[in-house]
Design a protein around this motif. Structure first.
Motif, PDB file in Angstrom:
ATOM      1  N   SER A 113       0.875  -1.277   0.144  1.00  0.00           N
ATOM      2  CA  SER A 113       0.090  -0.106  -0.241  1.00  0.00           C
ATOM      3  C   SER A 113       0.700   1.134  -0.415  1.00  0.00           C
ATOM      4  CB  SER A 113      -1.031   0.080   1.312  1.00  0.00           C
ATOM      5  OG  SER A 113       0.368   0.184   2.599  1.00  0.00           O
ATOM      6  N   GLY A 114       0.362   1.955  -0.118  1.00  0.00           N
ATOM      7  CA  GLY A 114       1.039   3.815  -0.402  1.00  0.00           C
ATOM      8  C   GLY A 114       1.802   3.570   0.776  1.00  0.00           C
ATOM      9  N   SER A 115       0.893   3.692   2.286  1.00  0.00           N
ATOM     10  CA  SER A 115       1.489   3.980   3.670  1.00  0.00           C
ATOM     11  C   SER A 115       2.889   3.428   3.222  1.00  0.00           C
ATOM     12  CB  SER A 115       0.771   3.979   4.427  1.00  0.00           C
ATOM     13  OG  SER A 115      -0.453   4.742   4.143  1.00  0.00           O
ATOM     14  N   VAL A 118       6.080   4.691   1.758  1.00  0.00           N
ATOM     15  CA  VAL A 118       6.601   5.720   2.514  1.00  0.00           C
ATOM     16  C   VAL A 118       7.278   4.934   3.368  1.00  0.00           C
ATOM     17  CG1 VAL A 118       5.645   8.375   3.851  1.00  0.00           C
ATOM     18  CG2 VAL A 118       4.654   7.114   1.804  1.00  0.00           C
ATOM     19  N   TYR A 147      -0.119  15.193   2.653  1.00  0.00           N
ATOM     20  CA  TYR A 147      -0.503  13.842   3.373  1.00  0.00           C
ATOM     21  C   TYR A 147       0.504  12.288   2.983  1.00  0.00           C
ATOM     22  CZ  TYR A 147      -3.278   9.803   4.190  1.00  0.00           C
ATOM     23  OH  TYR A 147      -3.669   8.639   4.658  1.00  0.00           O
ATOM     24  N   HIS A 148       0.550  12.066   3.541  1.00  0.00           N
ATOM     25  CA  HIS A 148       1.409  10.483   3.536  1.00  0.00           C
ATOM     26  C   HIS A 148       1.596   9.236   3.676  1.00  0.00           C
ATOM     27  CE1 HIS A 148       4.735  13.585   1.517  1.00  0.00           C
ATOM     28  NE2 HIS A 148       4.746  13.934   2.089  1.00  0.00           N
ATOM     29  N   GLY A 149       0.080   9.734   4.640  1.00  0.00           N
ATOM     30  CA  GLY A 149      -0.350   8.260   4.998  1.00  0.00           C
ATOM     31  C   GLY A 149      -0.348   7.691   6.256  1.00  0.00           C
ATOM     32  N   GLU A 214       5.080  15.982  -1.623  1.00  0.00           N
ATOM     33  CA  GLU A 214       4.156  15.062  -2.288  1.00  0.00           C
ATOM     34  C   GLU A 214       5.064  16.423  -3.773  1.00  0.00           C
ATOM     35  OE1 GLU A 214      -0.017  14.740  -1.356  1.00  0.00           O
ATOM     36  OE2 GLU A 214       1.208  15.846  -0.008  1.00  0.00           O
ATOM     37  N   ASP A 248       6.865  11.761  -3.032  1.00  0.00           N
ATOM     38  CA  ASP A 248       5.461  10.215  -3.036  1.00  0.00           C
ATOM     39  C   ASP A 248       4.549  10.870  -3.801  1.00  0.00           C
ATOM     40  OD1 ASP A 248       2.849   9.525  -2.064  1.00  0.00           O
ATOM     41  OD2 ASP A 248       2.709  10.643  -0.017  1.00  0.00           O
ATOM     42  N   ILE A 250       1.969   9.235  -4.864  1.00  0.00           N
ATOM     43  CA  ILE A 250       1.201   8.031  -4.561  1.00  0.00           C
ATOM     44  C   ILE A 250      -0.667   8.443  -5.088  1.00  0.00           C
ATOM     45  CG2 ILE A 250      -0.055   6.909  -3.280  1.00  0.00           C
ATOM     46  CD1 ILE A 250       2.544   6.730  -1.302  1.00  0.00           C
ATOM     47  N   ALA A 251      -0.327   9.766  -4.990  1.00  0.00           N
ATOM     48  CA  ALA A 251      -2.059  10.339  -6.071  1.00  0.00           C
ATOM     49  C   ALA A 251      -1.081  10.920  -6.755  1.00  0.00           C
ATOM     50  CB  ALA A 251      -2.105  11.580  -4.690  1.00  0.00           C
ATOM     51  N   LYS A 277      -1.927   3.614  -5.337  1.00  0.00           N
ATOM     52  CA  LYS A 277      -3.131   4.115  -5.922  1.00  0.00           C
ATOM     53  C   LYS A 277      -3.424   3.763  -7.400  1.00  0.00           C
ATOM     54  CE  LYS A 277      -4.405   7.148  -2.699  1.00  0.00           C
ATOM     55  NZ  LYS A 277      -3.660   8.237  -1.428  1.00  0.00           N
TER      56      LYS A 277
HETATM   57  C1  LIG Z   1      -3.015   7.655   0.084  1.00  0.00           C
HETATM   58  C2  LIG Z   1      -1.903   8.426  -0.304  1.00  0.00           C
HETATM   59  C3  LIG Z   1      -0.644   7.866   0.611  1.00  0.00           C
HETATM   60  C4  LIG Z   1      -1.202   6.548   1.241  1.00  0.00           C
HETATM   61  O1  LIG Z   1      -1.690   5.528   0.539  1.00  0.00           O
HETATM   62  P1  LIG Z   1      -2.280   3.868   1.116  1.00  0.00           P
HETATM   63  O2  LIG Z   1      -2.511   3.432  -0.010  1.00  0.00           O
HETATM   64  O3  LIG Z   1      -4.070   4.818   1.004  1.00  0.00           O
HETATM   65  O4  LIG Z   1      -2.349   3.507   2.396  1.00  0.00           O
HETATM   66  C5  LIG Z   1       0.526   8.281   0.779  1.00  0.00           C
HETATM   67  N1  LIG Z   1       0.819   9.624   0.137  1.00  0.00           N
HETATM   68  C6  LIG Z   1       0.042  10.095  -0.500  1.00  0.00           C
HETATM   69  C7  LIG Z   1       0.165  11.199  -1.397  1.00  0.00           C
HETATM   70  C8  LIG Z   1      -1.531   9.564  -1.173  1.00  0.00           C
HETATM   71  O5  LIG Z   1      -2.205  10.250  -1.219  1.00  0.00           O
END
Ligand SMILES: *Cc1c(COP(=O)(O)O)cnc(C)c1O
Length: 437
Positions: A113-115, A118, A147-149, A214, A248, A250-251, A277
């Protein structure tokens, strides 16, 4: 089959939802199926999805190419452990990610997962400095509004006001925070902010393992955009001070901001990059931390010459196969985007700009902003989520506002009529919130 009433009852009694109490206070809508950009609810109503299931379902739901890839992989194996074993879907995916990522990110660590990605990225950086004989370099620096999780190290670099810092005071590691990056994608770089950021990094360099941000779009920390020039400022400051740089994505990864990776807007490569994501087109949970040869070598030449991390479902073949199919679709393999994904993101950007513009004149609206396939209506106060959601649902659209933000990041396959509905719903939700209660 459970009746929809039974699902709702069991859900309330047994099931936690994101950022929710137990039992839940507002019953969630029951979804029976989804295809294209539509969620089909119990009872038969359909909603146009304006959220891409939190940035993930970029090609919409039940995409034939992704469905086929999942079925085909199921016929071979859905999972095998990744310790001591490997397989084509993972190897192919890592090779493609390294080729697509900003220059230099040649090594890929897959995780669930994203978190977690990180956590892995931070572990890479801390371990790099330990291996290099600099164990004091173990703090992180970030700017506010991020926001990083939701895992603990990730929480420690979330915005300290918007995040859970107060509740976790004394538990979270204390990181170094710079001020909010000045807003506006094309606003240029504020020299005073850039100088202060550079000074802050330099003054903490002896204890900093990495800077984590981010790039260009801050997501769940406030849906703010900044000038890509700040990425170059960070790159120069980090290189100059001997601090690693983590992006990061992820988004933002996989085209959402109009560049395949948001780092591309600034022409900057980090030392470590997180993706998640949209990696599987929203089908399965999969994420990755990519790093440079320098970071990998630093770790692998250390006292403990391994990266001590290994999730049970690392490299899950089903998720990797769907991720490969999602990259095929994105990059033009199957005709979903005959003009290329970028043209669709630009089309959505134009539709969001014109469609959300009427919200700017509404009472209680503080700002309307759009970048790529991301549209934001920021209110002057907290959104009444139940009222805003109901207003959007009445327009036939699924939106999930939070804090003071009504926002949308639609799937790239959303047609013009559906985009108009999404915008009308966001405007209706904003209007609903402007009503005196
Ligand atoms: C959603 C998100 C995360 C966390 O990812 P998860 O899959 O929900 O754990 C981390 N960083 C950013 C920028 C995100 O948008």
């Amino acid at each position: 089959m459970l009746t929809s009433a039974k699902i709702t009852e069991l859900d309330r009694r047994r099931v936690w939802h994101p950022y929710a109490p137990m039992p839940g206070s507002v019953p969630p809508l029951v979804v029976e199926s989804a295809s294209g950009v539509r969620l089909r609810l119990a009872g038969g109503a359909e909603l146009v999805d304006g959220m891409s299931s939190w940035w993930a379902a970029i090609h919409g739901y039940a995409h034939p190419a992704l469905d086929a890839a999942a079925r085909e992989q199921l016929g071979r194996m859905s999972h095998v452990m990744f310790g001591g074993l490997t397989h084509e879907p993972a190897v192919l995916l890592c090779d493609r990610l390294a080729a697509l990522a900003p220059d230099g990110l040649g090594h890929v660590f897959l995780c669930d997962s994203g978190s977690v990605s990180v956590e892995v990225a931070v572990k890479m950086c801390l371990q790099y400095w330990r291996s290099r004989g600099r164990p004091a370099k173990q703090r992180l620096l970030t700017w506010r509004g991020g926001y990083h999780g939701d895992t603990f190290m990730a929480m420690s670099v979330c915005d300290p006001d918007g995040g859970m810092h107060r509740m976790w005071d004394g538990v979270l590691p204390r990181q170094v925070f710079a001020g909010l990056p000045p807003g506006g994608f094309g606003a240029g770089v504020d020299p005073a902010y850039a100088a202060a950021l550079t000074r802050l990094i330099a003054s903490h360099a002896a204890e900093l393992a990495a800077v984590i941000v981010e790039p260009v779009v801050q997501g769940a920390g406030g849906m703010r955009f900044h000038d890509p020039g700040y990425l170059r400022v960070l790159r120069e400051a980090c290189t100059g001070s001997g601090v690693l740089l983590i992006f990061d994505e992820i988004a933002t990864g996989f085209g959402r901001s109009g560049s395949l990776f948001a780092a591309g807007h600034g022409g900057v490569s980090p030392d470590v990059m997180c993706v998640g994501k949209a990696l599987t087109g929203g089908y399965l949970s999969l994420a990755a931390a990519l790093c440079t040869a320098e970071v990998a070598a630093g770790i692998s030449e250390g006292e403990l010459p391994v990266l001590a991390h290994g999730p049970t479902f690392m490299g899950n073949p089903l998720a990797c196969a769907v991720a490969n199919a999602s990259l095929d679709v994105l990059l033009g393999g199957d005709g979903t985007y005959p003009r290329g994904w970028r043209a669709e993101v630009l089309r959505i950007e134009a539709a969001l700009r014109s469609g959300l513009a009427p919200a700017a004149g509404l009472p209680g609206v503080a700002d309307v902003r759009v970048l790529g396939a991301v549209g934001v209506v920021q209110l002057e106060r907290e959104v009444d989520v139940a009222a805003a959601t109901a207003a959007a649902v009445a327009e036939g659209v699924w939106l999930r506002p939070f804090r003071d933000l009504i926002y949308t990041m639609p799937p790239y396959v959303t047609g013009d009529d559906d985009l108009a509905r999404v915008c009308a719903a966001a405007v209706a939700a904003a209007r609903q919130n402007g009503q005196p209660s």
